[in-house]
Design a protein around this motif. Structure first.
Motif, short mmCIF file in Angstrom:
data_model
loop_
_atom_site.label_atom_id
_atom_site.label_comp_id
_atom_site.label_asym_id
_atom_site.label_seq_id
_atom_site.Cartn_x
_atom_site.Cartn_y
_atom_site.Cartn_z
N ARG A 30 -12.57 -15.72 22.26
CA ARG A 30 -12.76 -16.86 21.36
C ARG A 30 -11.59 -16.89 20.39
O ARG A 30 -11.51 -16.06 19.49
N GLY A 31 -10.69 -17.82 20.62
CA GLY A 31 -9.51 -17.91 19.76
C GLY A 31 -8.69 -16.65 19.84
O GLY A 31 -8.29 -16.22 20.92
N GLU A 32 -8.47 -16.02 18.71
CA GLU A 32 -7.67 -14.79 18.64
C GLU A 32 -8.53 -13.54 18.69
O GLU A 32 -8.07 -12.45 18.35
N LEU A 49 -15.61 0.14 27.29
CA LEU A 49 -14.26 -0.22 27.72
C LEU A 49 -13.38 -0.22 26.48
O LEU A 49 -13.71 -0.86 25.48
N LEU A 50 -12.29 0.49 26.53
CA LEU A 50 -11.41 0.62 25.37
C LEU A 50 -10.02 0.08 25.69
O LEU A 50 -9.60 0.05 26.85
N ASP A 51 -9.32 -0.33 24.66
CA ASP A 51 -7.94 -0.81 24.78
C ASP A 51 -7.79 -1.97 25.76
O ASP A 51 -6.91 -1.97 26.62
N ILE A 52 -8.65 -2.97 25.63
CA ILE A 52 -8.58 -4.16 26.47
C ILE A 52 -7.48 -5.05 25.91
O ILE A 52 -7.59 -5.56 24.80
N ARG A 55 -4.72 -11.63 23.92
CA ARG A 55 -4.10 -12.31 22.78
C ARG A 55 -4.64 -11.77 21.46
O ARG A 55 -4.10 -12.05 20.41
N TRP A 56 -5.73 -11.01 21.50
CA TRP A 56 -6.32 -10.37 20.33
C TRP A 56 -5.69 -9.02 20.05
O TRP A 56 -6.13 -8.29 19.18
N GLY A 57 -4.65 -8.65 20.80
CA GLY A 57 -4.04 -7.33 20.68
C GLY A 57 -4.74 -6.40 21.66
O GLY A 57 -4.79 -6.67 22.84
N ARG A 58 -5.33 -5.34 21.15
CA ARG A 58 -6.13 -4.43 21.97
C ARG A 58 -7.50 -4.29 21.31
O ARG A 58 -7.58 -4.09 20.11
N ALA A 59 -8.54 -4.39 22.10
CA ALA A 59 -9.90 -4.31 21.57
C ALA A 59 -10.74 -3.44 22.49
O ALA A 59 -10.35 -3.13 23.60
N GLY A 60 -11.91 -3.07 22.00
CA GLY A 60 -12.85 -2.29 22.79
C GLY A 60 -14.20 -2.97 22.80
O GLY A 60 -14.51 -3.77 21.92
N ALA A 61 -15.01 -2.64 23.79
CA ALA A 61 -16.37 -3.18 23.88
C ALA A 61 -17.29 -2.04 24.31
O ALA A 61 -16.98 -1.31 25.24
#
Length: 70
Positions: A30-32, A49-52, A55-61
């Protein structure tokens, strides 16, 4: 008629595990940002899941199954 490649993995089937993870973790860009709304089935435990990258940089879930109610 013979189909020699009928047992070979096809493009749609190789993407299935990734779509399953995305669905269970409720990941949606969603957006950034990467939004996660996990819905892990009972008995699955924890999915992480880490370091996905995106466009948001790197994120985890992270998603954790809730215990079944009896």
């Amino acid at each position: 008629m013979l189909y020699p490649t009928a047992c070979s993995p096809q493009a749609w089937s190789t993407g299935t595990p990734l779509l399953l993870l995305r669905t269970m973790l409720g990941m949606e860009p969603r957006g950034e940002h990467l939004v996660a709304r996990p819905a892990v089935p009972p008995g699955m435990g924890r999915i992480e899941l880490l370091d996905i990258p995106g466009r948001w940089g790197r994120a985890g879930a992270v998603g954790r199954a809730h215990k079944e109610r009896r």
